[in-house]
Design an enzyme around this catalytic site. Structure first.
Site, PDB file in Angstrom:
ATOM      1  N   GLU A  81       0.855  -1.188   0.000  1.00 30.07           N
ATOM      2  CA  GLU A  81       0.000   0.000   0.000  1.00 30.07           C
ATOM      3  C   GLU A  81       0.893   1.240   0.000  1.00 30.07           C
ATOM      4  O   GLU A  81       0.696   2.169  -0.759  1.00 30.07           O
ATOM      5  CB  GLU A  81      -0.934   0.008   1.220  1.00 30.07           C
ATOM      6  N   ARG A 129      -7.607   2.886  13.123  1.00 34.89           N
ATOM      7  CA  ARG A 129      -8.514   1.769  12.853  1.00 34.89           C
ATOM      8  C   ARG A 129      -8.561   0.798  14.042  1.00 34.89           C
ATOM      9  O   ARG A 129      -9.574   0.140  14.277  1.00 34.89           O
ATOM     10  CB  ARG A 129      -8.146   1.039  11.557  1.00 34.89           C
ATOM     11  N   GLU A 155     -10.855  -7.614   3.786  1.00 29.25           N
ATOM     12  CA  GLU A 155     -10.212  -7.745   5.089  1.00 29.25           C
ATOM     13  C   GLU A 155     -11.008  -8.518   6.148  1.00 29.25           C
ATOM     14  O   GLU A 155     -10.417  -9.275   6.925  1.00 29.25           O
ATOM     15  CB  GLU A 155      -9.863  -6.349   5.635  1.00 29.25           C
TER      16      GLU A 155
HETATM   17 MO1  MOS Z   1      -4.977  -2.731   3.214  1.00 24.00          MO
HETATM   18  S1  MOS Z   1      -4.250  -3.451   5.002  1.00 24.00           S
HETATM   19  O1  MOS Z   1      -6.019  -1.506   3.786  1.00 24.00           O
HETATM   20  O2  MOS Z   1      -3.666  -2.232   2.257  1.00 24.00           O
END
Ligand code: MOS
Length: 767
Positions: A240, A318, A721
Site C-alpha cells: 500500500e 482503525r 479484510e
Molecule cells: Mo490494506 S491493510 O487496507 O492495504
C-alpha cells in the site's frame, strides 16, 4: 475431498475470476515478466547492517570500480527531496547521516547485470557509531518516542461505570507482527521517456502514491511520472505504501542515467528491509454487571510503529475504531500510542489495525468468562451490537447483522452439540484435548480518512462494440478486475467477453486512493457504474430519437439486445454502437464517485466514518497434542455477511484465504527480532506461514445474503479484510484446549500461540 473443501467446482452460470486461466497457465504478467529493453540496468540496494547509529564513514569507491557497475547512488545524488514519508515526512529514501533500522536503504548500485551488482554490494564499507536500539513499544513510549500524537476514543464515562460493575478484570495482551509474504516480492521497472519524464511499472497497491513519491524525489511534477500496474502477486497491505521506495529508486536511476532500470528485491532482502503488521502490546480493563452485561471497557494500545510513521498513524486509528469489535459497550475509553522503535517501519496488513484492536476485547471477555465460570460465548452473545447502538466513535449502527450471523452459524453447526462432543472427548482423553471458540467480526468499510473515499473510472466503447475499462483499482489477486468486468457488463447489458480490463495507469485514471481498506470494488465499481450509465444515456437517447421516434419511450439493452418499452427489437449492442459512432456521439465516459454520508471530526473523535459495516461469526475448533504442544485446526465454519455477492467464487476465495491468513497470524507466524533489532525470522526456513496442510480439515463459509446496503457495489459487500479476523478464534480454541488439560495454566494472551507457548502453557501453572 479437495473439491468439497475449497469448493472448486464452478457453478455453470457463474462468472468466476477473469485471471484464473492465465494464472494457472503462467501467462499472467508481473513486473519481472515485462520484457527488458536494451540497456536495462539491474539495481541492488546496500542497506544498514545495524539498527541505529550515526554513519561515520562510507566507502564505495572500490565497489563502484567493479566491472559492470555503472554507478552507485547515495542520498547526495537525489535531485529532489530525499523523502518518501506518506503521512508524515519522516522517512528518507536513502539514509543520510543516521540509520534507524536494520535493512534501511543506504546506497543504490546500478549495474549491467545482477552478478556485478552483487559483487559490488560486498565491497562496500560502512562505519557506524551505534546508538541505543529500542524494539519494545512500551519502552519507546516511556521515553516519549512517538510517531504521531496519541489518540483517545471515549463514550460514556468509564470511571462512573466501573463503580457500578459487579465484576472487573484487568490484563495485558500481546499480538505480534506478520510478514506479508506476497508471492511476488517488492519490485519495479522504470525507463526514461521524452521531456525528462519516466514511466514506472510497479508492483504497488497505490499507483498514485508511487507517482507522488517519485515526483517528489526526482523534483519534477507528477505529470512527468507515469505509473502502470498490471497486477500484483499479492499485496495484503505490504504494497500500500511500501512499494514506493523501490519504484522511486528505479525511477531515480532511469531519470539520472537515461537508461531503463529494474529493482526487484530478493526474498530475504524483502523480509529484512520492509515493515510488517504492527505488533501491539495492550492493557485492558473490563467491567460487567450481574447479568454479564459489559458496562465498561478501557484499553490502552501500544503500537510498535518501527522507525518511521509510514501508515502507522492511520492503522492506530482503525484499532480504536474496532476496539469493541461486534459488541455494544456503553462506556468506553480507548487510548492508542504509535511508538517509534528501531525496526523497519511497520505498515498496513489486511485488517489495518482492526485485528489488533479486536484481539484485546476478545481476550478481556475470555478472561472474564474463565473467572466467572461461564463460556465466553455467553458474554459475547449477550453484548452483541444491534441497530441504534452508538459506537465509541459516534456512528449509530444501522442494518446490524451481528446477531443474525451469530445465530445462524450456531444453529447450523449446532454449537451445543459441538461443545458436548468436545467435553465428552476431553473427559475420555488425557493427552489429547479439544477446544472451540466463537469469533464474531464487525468491520467498518471506508478509508477512515474521509478524503480518500473517492474513485474514478474511464470507459471506452470502441466502434466495433468492444469495450476497454480503466479504473483506479489494482488487481492483487483479490479478483477486483473480475468484479469490474461484471459491473460494466451488467450496466451496459452486454457479455463479459466484450470487456477488457486495462492496466491501472496514472495517465488514464489520476489521483487514485490505494487499493486498500476493503473499499476498492465499492469505490471503483461505483465510479465505473457512473461512467457506464453516461454511455447508456447517450445510446438510449439515440435509440429514442432515431429508432423509436419517441423521446418518452423506455429503452434498455439486455443480453446485447435493444428493448423498447419492454419489447425486444432487431437492434443489438453492436449495431447501435456503430450507428452512434457515425453520428459523432462520444462513446467514452469518465465516472467519478465519492462515498456520501461519511464524515469524521478528529478534534472530537466523533462522526460517521463508515459507509457500512460487514458482520460475521465463525466457529473454530482445534485439537492439541498435550505431550508435544502441537495442534491442528479441525474446523472453521463461518456465516459471513456478504450482502448480495456478485461473485460468489471470488468472495468465497477471499473468505477462505483471509481465514487461513488470520489463523497463521494467530498461531504459527512468528516475527522475531533480537535486541539489536536484527530480524531472526529472516527466511522461509525460520518464518512459517500456513501451507495447504495447515488449512483446517473442514472449512465452510455460508453467506448471509442481505440486500439492505446501497453503498456497497450492487449490494455486494466488501470482503477483502473482514474474514481475516475469524482467525482470531483459532487462538482461543487452542487456548481452551490447553486449559482443558491444565485448568491452572496461566497461559497468556500472547499471540501467536506457537507450539512452544502451548507446551509451556500445558505444563506451567505460574508462568
Ligand atoms: Mo490494506 S491493510 O487496507 O492495504
Amino acid at each position: 475431498m479437495i473439491d468439497e473443501k475449497i469448493n472448486i467446482k464452478k457453478p455453470e452460470t457463474q462468472f468466476g475470476n477473469a485471471d484464473a486461466a492465465n494464472h494457472v497457465t503462467g501467462r499472467s504478467i508481473y513486473v519481472d515478466d515485462i520484457p527488458a529493453i536494451e540497456g536495462m540496468l539491474y539495481l541492488r540496494i546496500f542497506d544498514s547492517p545495524i539498527a541505529h547509529g550515526k554513519i561515520k564513514k562510507i566507502d564505495y569507491a572500490e565497489a563502484e570500480q567493479t566491472e559492470g557497475v555503472v554507478k552507485i547512488f547515495s542520498y547526495k545524488d537525489i535531485p529532489g527531496e530525499n523523502q518518501i514519508g506518506g503521512i508524515f515526512p519522516d522517512e528518507p529514501l536513502l539514509a543520510d547521516e543516521e540509520v534507524h533500522f536494520c535493512g534501511q536503504p543506504v546506497l543504490i548500485i546500478a549495474a549491467e547485470n545482477d552478478d556485478a551488482a552483487e559483487e559490488a554490494l560486498h565491497k562496500i564499507k560502512i562505519e557506524i557509531d551505534p546508538l541505543p536500539v529500542i524494539t519494545d513499544p512500551r519502552i519507546a513510549f516511556a521515553q516519549n518516542k512517538l510517531l504521531s500524537p496519541s489518540r483517545k476514543f471515549k463514550i460514556g464515562d468509564t470511571t462512573t461505570a466501573f463503580a457500578q460493575c459487579k465484576y472487573i478484570f484487568e490484563g495485558r495482551t500481546e499480538t505480534n507482527g506478520q510478514e506479508h509474504l506476497y508471492l511476488e516480492t517488492q519490485g519495479a521497472y522504470a525507463y526514461p521517456t521524452e521531456h525528462d519524464s519516466v514511466k514506472i511499472f510497479s508492483s504497488t497497491q497505490g499507483p498514485t502514491q508511487v507517482q507522488r513519491t517519485a515526483a517528489r524525489v526526482l523534483g519534477v511534477g507528477m505529470n512527468k511520472v507515469e505509473v502502470d500496474v498490471s497486477r500484483l502477486g499479492g499485496g495484503f497491505g505490504g504494497k500500500e505504501d511500501q512499494a514506493s521506495a523501490w519504484a522511486t529508486m528505479a525511477a531515480l536511476v532511469a531519470y539520472l542515467l537515461k537508461r531503463p532500470a529494474k529493482c526487484i528485491l530478493h526474498r530475504m532482502e524483502d523480509m529484512r528491509m520492509t515493515g510488517k503488521r504492527n505488533p501491539y502490546s495492550s492493557d485492558y480493563k473490563i467491567g460487567l454487571d450481574d447479568n454479564y452485561n459489559i458496562l465498561a471497557y478501557e484499553a490502552t494500545f501500544y503500537q510498535n510503529g518501527g522507525a518511521a510513521a509510514d501508515l502507522s498513524p492511520a492503522i492506530l486509528e482503525r484499532t480504536l475504531f474496532h476496539c469493541t469489535n461486534s459488541y455494544f459497550v456503553p462506556n468506553v475509553t480507548a487510548t492508542a500510542h504509535s511508538c517509534k522503535t528501531n525496526l523497519p517501519p511497520n505498515t498496513a496488513f489486511r485488517g489495518f489495525g482492526g485485528p489488533q484492536g479486536m484481539f484485546v476485547i476478545e481476550a478481556a471477555i475470555d478472561h472474564a468468562a474463565k473467572n466467572l465460570g461461564v463460556d465466553a460465548s455467553v458474554i459475547q452473545r449477550k453484548n452483541m451490537m444491534d441497530d441504534g447502538n452508538e459506537m465509541p466513535y459516534g456512528q449509530i449502527i444501522k442494518n446490524a447483522e451481528a446477531k443474525d450471523c451469530w445465530d445462524q452459524v450456531t444453529v447450523k453447526c449446532d454449537i451445543e452439540a459441538i461443545k458436548k462432543d468436545i467435553n465428552d472427548f476431553n473427559s475420555q482423553n488425557d493427552l489429547i484435548k479439544k477446544g472451540v471458540a466463537l469469533m464474531p467480526v464487525c468491520f467498518g468499510i471506508s478509508f477512515t480518512n474521509t478524503m480518500m473515499n473517492h474513485a474514478r473510472a474511464l470507459v471506452h466503447v470502441y466502434s466495433d462494440g468492444s469495450v476497454g475499462v480503466s479504473t483506479g483499482a489494482v488487481e492483487m489477486g483479490q479478483g477486483v478486475n473480475s468484479k469490474m468486468i461484471q459491473v460494466a457488463a451488467k450496466t451496459l447489458g452486454i457479455s463479459t467477453d466484450r470487456i477488457k480490463l486495462e492496466s491501472t495507469n496514472t495517465t488514464r485514471v489520476a489521483n487514485t486512493s490505494p487499493s486498500a481498506a476493503s473499499s476498492t470494488a465499492d469505490l471503483n465499481g461505483k465510479a465505473l457504474l457512473h461512467a457506464c450509465n453516461q454511455v447508456n444515456e447517450r445510446l438510449y437517447s439515440f435509440v429514442k430519437t432515431e429508432i423509436a421516434g419517441d423521446t418518452e419511450c423506455i429503452v434498455e439493452i439486455k443480453d446485447e439486445q435493444v428493448y423498447i418499452n419492454g419489447e425486444a427489437t432487431v437492434h443489438h449492442w453492436k449495431s447501435i454502437v456503430q450507428q452512434v459512432f457515425t453520428k459523432r456521439i462520444n462513446l467514452s465516459a469518465k465516472g467519478h464517485y465519492a462515498t456520501p454520508v461519511i464524515h469524521f471530526d478528529k478534534s472530537i473523535e466523533k462522526g460517521h466514518p463508515f459507509a457500512y459495516h460487514v458482520y460475521g461469526t465463525a466457529i473454530i475448533r482445534a485439537t492439541v497434542d498435550c505431550l508435544r504442544g502441537t495442534y491442528e485446526i479441525d474446523a472453521v465454519h463461518a456465516v459471513h455477511d456478504a450482502g448480495t455477492s456478485i461473485n460468489h467464487l471470488v468472495d468465497l476465495g477471499q473468505c477462505e484465504g483471509g481465514i487461513v491468513q488470520g489463523i497463521g497470524w494467530m498461531t504459527m507466524e512468528e516475527v522475531v527480532y533480537n535486541e539489536e533489532g536484527r530480524l531472526l525470522s529472516n527466511a522461509l526456513s525460520t518464518y512459517k506461514i500456513p501451507d495447504i496442510y495447515s488449512v483446517p480439515k473442514e472449512l465452510t463459509v455460508d453467506f448471509l445474503n442481505t440486500d439492505k446496503n446501497n453503498l456497497a457495489i450492487q449490494k455486494s459487500k466488501a470482503v477483502g479484510e473482514p474474514p481475516l479476523m475469524y482467525g482470531i478464534g483459532a487462538f482461543f480454541a487452542i487456548r481452551n484446549a490447553v486449559i482443558a488439560f491444565n485448568p491452572k495454566s496461566t497461559i497468556k494472551y500472547n499471540a501467536p500461540i506457537t507450539p512452544e507457548k502451548v507446551l509451556m502453557g500445558l505444563y506451567s501453572s505460574n508462568e
